[in-house]
Design an enzyme around this catalytic site. Structure first.
Site, short mmCIF file in Angstrom:
data_model
loop_
_atom_site.label_atom_id
_atom_site.label_comp_id
_atom_site.label_asym_id
_atom_site.label_seq_id
_atom_site.Cartn_x
_atom_site.Cartn_y
_atom_site.Cartn_z
CG ASP A 1 32.40 37.36 24.01
OD1 ASP A 1 33.06 37.92 25.09
OD2 ASP A 1 32.56 37.70 22.82
CB CYS B 1 42.35 32.41 44.28
SG CYS B 1 41.71 32.33 42.70
CB CYS C 1 46.61 28.81 44.46
SG CYS C 1 46.92 28.52 42.48
CB CYS D 1 50.76 33.93 32.33
SG CYS D 1 50.29 34.50 30.70
CB CYS E 1 46.54 38.44 26.47
SG CYS E 1 45.02 36.55 26.52
CB CYS F 1 46.41 31.09 25.44
SG CYS F 1 47.72 30.06 26.01
CB CYS G 1 45.89 32.04 32.89
SG CYS G 1 44.46 32.19 32.00
C1 B12 Z 1 37.65 41.88 26.46
C2 B12 Z 1 37.93 39.62 26.01
C3 B12 Z 1 38.80 39.24 25.72
C4 B12 Z 1 40.22 40.29 25.99
C5 B12 Z 1 40.81 40.78 27.09
C6 B12 Z 1 40.71 39.67 28.74
C7 B12 Z 1 40.13 40.70 29.34
N1 B12 Z 1 40.93 39.82 31.27
O1 B12 Z 1 39.96 41.78 30.43
C8 B12 Z 1 41.47 38.49 25.93
C9 B12 Z 1 40.96 38.52 24.04
C10 B12 Z 1 42.70 38.73 25.87
C11 B12 Z 1 40.72 37.81 26.24
C12 B12 Z 1 40.86 36.11 25.98
C13 B12 Z 1 40.21 35.47 26.70
N2 B12 Z 1 38.81 35.35 27.48
CO1 B12 Z 1 37.92 37.21 26.64
N3 B12 Z 1 36.10 38.44 26.80
C14 B12 Z 1 36.64 39.43 26.78
C15 B12 Z 1 35.03 40.32 27.85
C16 B12 Z 1 34.58 41.17 26.09
C17 B12 Z 1 35.44 41.48 27.61
C18 B12 Z 1 35.91 41.56 29.34
C19 B12 Z 1 36.59 42.65 29.87
O2 B12 Z 1 35.10 43.36 29.76
N4 B12 Z 1 37.65 43.50 30.34
C20 B12 Z 1 38.17 44.21 30.74
C21 B12 Z 1 38.57 43.68 32.42
C22 B12 Z 1 39.39 45.05 33.00
O3 B12 Z 1 37.88 43.34 32.79
P1 B12 Z 1 37.82 41.31 33.59
O4 B12 Z 1 39.10 40.89 32.45
O5 B12 Z 1 35.80 40.62 33.79
O6 B12 Z 1 38.08 41.95 34.79
C23 B12 Z 1 37.32 41.76 35.97
C24 B12 Z 1 38.25 41.45 36.61
O7 B12 Z 1 40.00 41.80 36.63
C25 B12 Z 1 38.15 42.55 38.50
N5 B12 Z 1 38.66 42.45 39.08
C26 B12 Z 1 39.79 43.60 39.17
N6 B12 Z 1 40.52 43.95 40.02
C27 B12 Z 1 40.83 42.67 40.61
C28 B12 Z 1 41.23 42.12 41.86
C29 B12 Z 1 41.18 41.25 42.64
C30 B12 Z 1 42.24 40.26 43.36
C31 B12 Z 1 40.48 40.32 41.34
C32 B12 Z 1 40.00 38.74 42.16
C33 B12 Z 1 39.26 40.87 40.55
C34 B12 Z 1 39.53 41.97 40.25
O8 B12 Z 1 37.50 43.60 37.66
C35 B12 Z 1 37.03 43.46 36.59
C36 B12 Z 1 35.84 43.87 36.18
O9 B12 Z 1 35.59 43.27 36.67
C37 B12 Z 1 34.58 39.25 28.01
C38 B12 Z 1 33.00 39.16 27.84
C39 B12 Z 1 32.06 40.29 28.74
N7 B12 Z 1 31.84 41.14 28.14
O10 B12 Z 1 32.75 40.56 29.94
C40 B12 Z 1 34.98 37.65 27.37
C41 B12 Z 1 35.26 36.80 28.08
C42 B12 Z 1 36.18 37.33 29.74
N8 B12 Z 1 36.43 36.24 28.04
C43 B12 Z 1 36.30 34.59 27.87
C44 B12 Z 1 37.10 34.05 27.61
C45 B12 Z 1 36.61 32.34 27.83
C46 B12 Z 1 38.56 34.03 26.98
C47 B12 Z 1 39.49 33.06 27.74
C48 B12 Z 1 39.42 31.99 27.99
C49 B12 Z 1 39.57 32.57 25.94
C50 B12 Z 1 40.96 31.54 25.40
N9 B12 Z 1 41.13 29.97 25.75
O11 B12 Z 1 41.36 32.11 24.56
C51 B12 Z 1 40.93 34.34 27.28
C52 B12 Z 1 41.30 34.22 28.03
C53 B12 Z 1 42.22 35.53 29.14
C54 B12 Z 1 41.87 35.60 30.52
N10 B12 Z 1 43.18 34.62 31.38
O12 B12 Z 1 41.75 36.90 30.63
C55 B12 Z 1 34.68 34.76 28.84
C56 B12 Z 1 34.97 33.53 30.37
C57 B12 Z 1 34.89 33.28 30.77
C58 B12 Z 1 34.83 32.82 32.15
N11 B12 Z 1 34.63 31.77 33.52
O13 B12 Z 1 34.92 33.84 33.00
C59 B12 Z 1 33.86 35.97 28.82
C60 B12 Z 1 32.95 35.97 29.62
C61 B12 Z 1 33.35 35.70 27.70
C62 B12 Z 1 32.20 33.83 27.57
N12 B12 Z 1 30.59 35.35 27.78
O14 B12 Z 1 32.25 33.99 28.02
N13 B12 Z 1 38.64 38.48 26.43
#
Ligand code: B12
Length: 345
Positions: free
Chosen positions: A132, A187, A190, A197, A213, A240, A243
């Site tokens: 993480d 997906c 869906c 959300c 969020c 939360c 989603c």
């Molecule tokens: C910052 C962070 C948050 C932030 C921002 C969330 C976000 N979506 O970015 C906040 C505080 C809101 C958050 C919330 C949650 N988090 Co969080 N978070 C992180 C963290 C530290 C970094 C995420 C990140 O880099 N975000 C930046 C965005 C750009 O990256 P991303 O979210 O991974 O998104 C990718 C996709 O969007 C993809 N993408 C881009 N365009 C498109 C288009 C399409 C069509 C698709 C399919 C994909 C896609 O590219 C992005 C980069 O790879 C990670 C741990 C880590 N080091 O990765 C945990 C992590 C993502 N969190 C986690 C969890 C459990 C949660 C929550 C479920 C907690 C809760 N129940 O309250 C929620 C879920 C919210 C959600 N739907 O994302 C887990 C998720 C596990 C999993 N099964 O995916 C992680 C991986 C931690 C872990 N080690 O397990 N989190």
């Protein structure tokens, strides 16, 4: 040990550790994800999480974290839902499922350190582990390795576990036989997560604006929560799950037993906000030390407790909120006054 043998031996070690799944990616550029990450930052979707701006070069290239890195081993730990806890009542605060037990950073972190020591010995090359908090795009690497796919709710989903999984990784300079391909997306058409959300935080498939969020506000944010977000928080006192709860893949595996490694606690599923408001630091530690709830700190949990009570419609909460309205911390006072206003007007 050659790449195929190393992989087979690693797979055995992972199973022995009690982790639920693993997959391996060869280090390579991830253009879609890197562009998505840059765009996310540029749009300010990280809000006050300044740590997301750090080590950007490492996020784009694991070799910056481990010189000579050749393999990324992604691991998953299933967290739920296991025990459901008590049913929600007007005065109860709901806790996100991942937080209803031991802190995964500690549990998974310890397992990964053991695996890293083993892999370093077996592969004859340096290894680092992260859970993480490292500058690693965990979901992107997990999808690339074939561990699951990134759903429209941005979570990594598996067909055998849904998205109730937490991620961690090993970076290794050894060549480990990778999985053949990234995971396919299941997906389909869906859009349940986007539609359901409560705050419209999924602004495009796979893209979450943290500022919308609930999990950002009630876990990560320090200080006052904007009023529209308070109402939307409803009874969610920490995190939360909406989603994920509405996702058909995750619902399908709703009855999976939670990993024993996380020691699920029924008393953490729903919290009594009145009890939280009365806590001092010692009581907070006695109840929550070693759980993810520590992340919000006592002041954050008191703030969240005021909001849940304000949304509860339960006038029995008025005495507790009145006491909180003269708390030493102005941030808690302000949330208590807001909640009292909601209950009395
Ligand atoms: C910052 C962070 C948050 C932030 C921002 C969330 C976000 N979506 O970015 C906040 C505080 C809101 C958050 C919330 C949650 N988090 Co969080 N978070 C992180 C963290 C530290 C970094 C995420 C990140 O880099 N975000 C930046 C965005 C750009 O990256 P991303 O979210 O991974 O998104 C990718 C996709 O969007 C993809 N993408 C881009 N365009 C498109 C288009 C399409 C069509 C698709 C399919 C994909 C896609 O590219 C992005 C980069 O790879 C990670 C741990 C880590 N080091 O990765 C945990 C992590 C993502 N969190 C986690 C969890 C459990 C949660 C929550 C479920 C907690 C809760 N129940 O309250 C929620 C879920 C919210 C959600 N739907 O994302 C887990 C998720 C596990 C999993 N099964 O995916 C992680 C991986 C931690 C872990 N080690 O397990 N989190």
């Amino acid at each position: 040990m050659g790449p195929a043998k190393l992989r087979a031996a690693l797979e055995e070690q992972v199973a022995a550790c009690g982790l639920d799944a693993f997959a391996v990616a060869a280090v390579q550029p991830l253009p879609r994800d890197q562009a998505a990450f840059d765009d996310w930052l540029a749009r300010g979707f990280h809000r006050t999480m300044a740590y997301m701006e750090k080590y950007r070069d490492a996020r784009n290239d694991p070799a910056r974290l481990l010189p000579g890195c050749r393999s990324v081993v992604m691991l998953a730990l299933n967290y739920g839902p296991g025990t459901g806890g008590e049913a929600a009542g007007a005065e109860r605060g709901q806790v996100a499922r991942y937080a209803r037990g031991r802190d995964y950073h500690k549990v998974l972190g310890k397992k990964l350190k053991q695996l890293a020591a083993w892999l370093q010995e077996a592969g004859g090359n340096p290894v680092r582990s992260f859970v993480d908090t490292g500058p690693v795009l965990e979901r992107a690497w997990a999808e690339r390795a074939g561990l699951g796919w990134i759903g429209k709710n941005a979570n990594l989903i598996r067909r055998d576990l849904g998205s109730w999984i937490l991620l961690g990784e090993l970076l290794s300079a050894a060549e480990i036989e990778p999985d053949p391909a990234p995971h396919d997306d299941f997906c389909g058409s869906c859009t349940a997560c986007i539609a359901d959300c409560p705050t419209g935080a999924i602004v495009a498939p796979g893209v979450v604006d943290s500022g919308l969020c609930i999990a950002y506000w009630n876990i990560e944010h320090r200080g006052s929560i904007p009023e529209p977000m308070r109402e939307a928080m409803g009874d969610r006192i920490f995190g939360c799950d909406d989603c994920q709860s509405v996702c058909p893949w995750t619902r399908k595996f709703g009855e999976l037993p939670r990993s024993d490694l996380l020691s699920a606690r029924r008393d953490l599923a729903f919290l009594d906000p009145v009890e939280i408001l009365a806590m001092d630091r010692e009581q907070f530690l006695a109840r929550f030390a070693g759980t993810p709830l520590m992340r919000a700190r006592l002041d954050g949990m008191k703030r969240n407790a005021c909001i849940v009570l304000g949304n509860s419609g339960n006038k029995d909460a008025i005495p507790a909120l009145t006491r909180a309205s003269s708390d030493a911390d102005p941030m808690i006072r302000e949330h208590a006054v807001w909640a009292l206003r909601r209950l009395t007007t």
